[in-house]
Each structure stands twice: as structure tokens, then as C-alpha cells.
Design a protein around this motif. Structure first.
Motif, PDB file in Angstrom:
ATOM      1  N   ARG A   1      30.666 -47.282  11.835  1.00 27.59           N
ATOM      2  CA  ARG A   1      30.000 -47.299  13.139  1.00 27.59           C
ATOM      3  C   ARG A   1      30.710 -48.237  14.117  1.00 27.59           C
ATOM      4  NH1 ARG A   1      25.715 -48.580  11.271  1.00 27.59           N
ATOM      5  NH2 ARG A   1      25.323 -50.669  12.023  1.00 27.59           N
TER       6      ARG A   1
ATOM      7  N   HIS B   1      26.411 -38.472  11.886  1.00 23.01           N
ATOM      8  CA  HIS B   1      26.916 -37.097  11.898  1.00 23.01           C
ATOM      9  C   HIS B   1      28.302 -37.033  11.255  1.00 23.01           C
ATOM     10  CE1 HIS B   1      27.465 -32.976  13.152  1.00 23.01           C
ATOM     11  NE2 HIS B   1      28.635 -33.311  13.674  1.00 23.01           N
ATOM     12  N   TRP B   2      29.114 -38.043  11.499  1.00 25.52           N
ATOM     13  CA  TRP B   2      30.443 -38.095  10.877  1.00 25.52           C
ATOM     14  C   TRP B   2      30.311 -38.092   9.354  1.00 25.52           C
ATOM     15  CZ3 TRP B   2      32.992 -41.489   7.651  1.00 25.52           C
ATOM     16  CH2 TRP B   2      34.389 -41.359   7.580  1.00 25.52           C
ATOM     17  N   HIS B   3      29.400 -38.909   8.832  1.00 27.71           N
ATOM     18  CA  HIS B   3      29.188 -38.958   7.381  1.00 27.71           C
ATOM     19  C   HIS B   3      28.653 -37.632   6.853  1.00 27.71           C
ATOM     20  CE1 HIS B   3      29.976 -43.214   6.709  1.00 27.71           C
ATOM     21  NE2 HIS B   3      29.230 -43.518   7.754  1.00 27.71           N
TER      22      HIS B   3
ATOM     23  N   THR C   1      21.454 -35.118  10.071  1.00 22.93           N
ATOM     24  CA  THR C   1      21.622 -36.269  10.969  1.00 22.93           C
ATOM     25  C   THR C   1      20.310 -36.648  11.637  1.00 22.93           C
ATOM     26  OG1 THR C   1      23.930 -35.703  11.398  1.00 22.93           O
ATOM     27  CG2 THR C   1      22.838 -37.139  13.000  1.00 22.93           C
TER      28      THR C   1
ATOM     29  N   MET D   1      33.739 -46.498  15.343  1.00 27.56           N
ATOM     30  CA  MET D   1      33.375 -45.454  16.294  1.00 27.56           C
ATOM     31  C   MET D   1      33.026 -46.050  17.647  1.00 27.56           C
ATOM     32  SD  MET D   1      30.723 -42.275  15.836  1.00 27.56           S
ATOM     33  CE  MET D   1      31.853 -41.506  14.663  1.00 27.56           C
TER      34      MET D   1
ATOM     35  N   GLU E   1      28.909 -34.615   8.127  1.00 31.97           N
ATOM     36  CA  GLU E   1      29.940 -33.573   8.199  1.00 31.97           C
ATOM     37  C   GLU E   1      30.997 -33.776   7.124  1.00 31.97           C
ATOM     38  OE1 GLU E   1      32.553 -33.437  11.750  1.00 31.97           O
ATOM     39  OE2 GLU E   1      31.684 -31.451  12.051  1.00 31.97           O
ATOM     40  N   ARG E   2      31.410 -35.017   6.943  1.00 31.05           N
ATOM     41  CA  ARG E   2      32.439 -35.327   5.943  1.00 31.05           C
ATOM     42  C   ARG E   2      31.980 -34.935   4.546  1.00 31.05           C
ATOM     43  NH1 ARG E   2      36.685 -39.156   5.315  1.00 31.05           N
ATOM     44  NH2 ARG E   2      36.830 -40.040   3.212  1.00 31.05           N
TER      45      ARG E   2
ATOM     46  N   ALA F   1      27.745 -41.683  14.318  1.00 28.14           N
ATOM     47  CA  ALA F   1      28.327 -42.170  13.068  1.00 28.14           C
ATOM     48  C   ALA F   1      27.706 -41.460  11.865  1.00 28.14           C
ATOM     49  CB  ALA F   1      28.137 -43.678  12.953  1.00 28.14           C
TER      50      ALA F   1
END
Length: 232
Positions: free
Chosen positions: A54, A77-79, A90, A57, A81-82, A75
Motif C-alpha cells: 500500500r 484489488h491488486w492483491h 475487494t 502504491m 487480482e494477483r 491495494a
């Protein structure tokens, strides 16, 4: 007082309630929830590692600087999606975090003092953070609540104070702001032309390079005497 106060604004975190432990608890609760339901995320990232993502980001996304909820959601959403989970995770994760983030415990004198002052002044909650006053034990006390996300800038930028004065129709000189941070609260209010009360609960020394607050208190206990001539 240089001018009679007509509006009182209050910072939230560390002024009306302790915050650091609240954030730590909320992040721990979120991580535990993810571990139970979406373990591919927590298998790779502990709480500290998620915080580091975070922070990175925040450096990469200055457009999110004023909106800590949007930053945290991005942040997360990044996790999500990954790890290959659907995007709706999210939103559910954010609700877990925000529910804990707003489970605050006001300092012992705060509710009574605010209720007393609210009988004489409009009260405004202002915050750089993402606490939602309507979801806390102080819901219903304030006449207006504004966050950095609402106005597009964090204190010490004057946008929040400017919005308060515009919404309630008072000049800066009739606004009195109460907060714990010498720069983001006291200096920011003074630079805007408002009056400032520093709530110094820990007995910290005042930064020598700054102009002092109009008043310094160790808690909100002293505000009724200061403003109404009556002890708390």
C-alpha cells in the motif's frame, strides 16, 4: 480569543479517540478474514507486507493521496487480482476493514464535552483519514463531517477549513479548530485565519519552528471553561 468562535471543528484520530491501535486491529482483522476465505493472498503477504504494498502504491498513485479508502481499496484489488480471485472480493474485504476501523473508543471526556458544546455551537468533524463519524459511538453529535476525500486534499491544505466555512456561512476568523497535530491542525488552522486549540495529551514539547496555538489543553476537559466560561 481574537474573535468569538461561532463554529467548532474537531480532528478525529488521536484528538477524539486513540487511533494507532484501531488501525492495527483493523488490519489484523482484515488479514484474518482473508486468511479464512481467500488464503492465496495471505500465503504470500502478511500484514506488514500488505502495508508495504500500500505504501508503494501511494508513491505510484498521487491521485489517491487524499482518499485513504480509495488507496486501500486499490491495494486490496491488486492483491485480489494477483491471487486470481473475483473483483467483488475487494468490496467485501474493504467492509471488513472499515467495520473495525470505525469501532473506536473515544477518550473518556469526549462524549460529554461534545454534547455540552453542541448545545451552543455547530460542531464539525474533519479528518485526513477514513473514519466515518456516523459509524462510531459519536454518531449524531456533529452537524457536519468532512474528510480529505470529500474536499480533494489533506490538511494542512486549507481546503477542508474552506469547505467548513463555506458550508456553514462563517468567515475563517469565527472558526475554532481543535486538533492534536501541530502542523496539520494548529498551523493549518492558523494559516487559514482560524483559531486553533492544540490537544496535547502526551505532554509533547511544541515545535520551536512553529507559531504556537492560541490555546493548549491536555484533553477536551478544558474546552467548556475556555469557550463557555464553565468548567467541564
Amino acid at each position: 480569543m481574537y474573535h468569538p468562535a461561532r463554529i467548532l471543528s474537531f480532528d478525529l484520530d488521536e484528538t477524539l479517540w486513540p487511533c494507532r491501535e484501531v488501525i492495527a486491529r483493523a488490519e489484523s482483522a482484515l488479514h484474518g478474514w482473508l486468511d479464512r476465505h481467500y488464503p492465496r493472498i495471505t500465503a504470500e503477504f502478511d500484514v506488514a507486507a500488505m502495508r508495504a504494498v500500500r505504501v508503494r502504491m501511494a508513491d505510484d498513485r498521487p491521485d489517491l493521496a487524499a482518499d485513504l479508502t480509495a488507496l486501500r481499496a486499490a491495494a486490496l484489488h491488486w492483491h485480489v487480482e494477483r491471487a486470481g480471485y473475483p473483483p467483488e472480493v475487494t468490496e467485501a474485504a474493504m467492509e471488513v476493514f472499515l467495520a473495525e476501523r470505525n469501532r473506536v473508543t473515544p477518550f473518556e471526556e469526549v462524549p460529554e464535552v461534545l454534547e455540552r458544546l453542541g448545545a451552543h455551537y455547530p460542531l464539525v468533524a474533519v479528518t485526513n483519514g477514513n473514519a466515518d463519524i456516523s459509524r462510531t459511538p459519536l454518531a449524531g453529535i456533529f452537524d457536519l463531517a468532512l474528510s480529505a476525500a470529500d474536499v480533494g486534499a489533506q490538511k494542512p491544505d486549507p481546503a477542508m477549513f474552506r469547505a467548513v466555512c463555506r458550508e456553514l456561512g462563517v468567515p475563517a476568523s469565527n472558526l475554532l479548530h481543535v486538533g492534536d497535530d501541530p502542523v496539520r491542525d494548529v498551523q493549518a488552522a492558523r494559516d487559514f485565519g482560524a483559531q486553533a486549540v492544540w490537544v496535547n495529551r502526551d505532554g509533547a514539547p511544541w515545535p520551536e519552528e512553529l507559531v504556537e496555538a492560541h490555546h493548549e489543553l491536555t484533553s477536551l476537559h478544558g474546552l467548556p471553561a475556555l469557550l463557555l466560561g464553565k468548567p467541564a
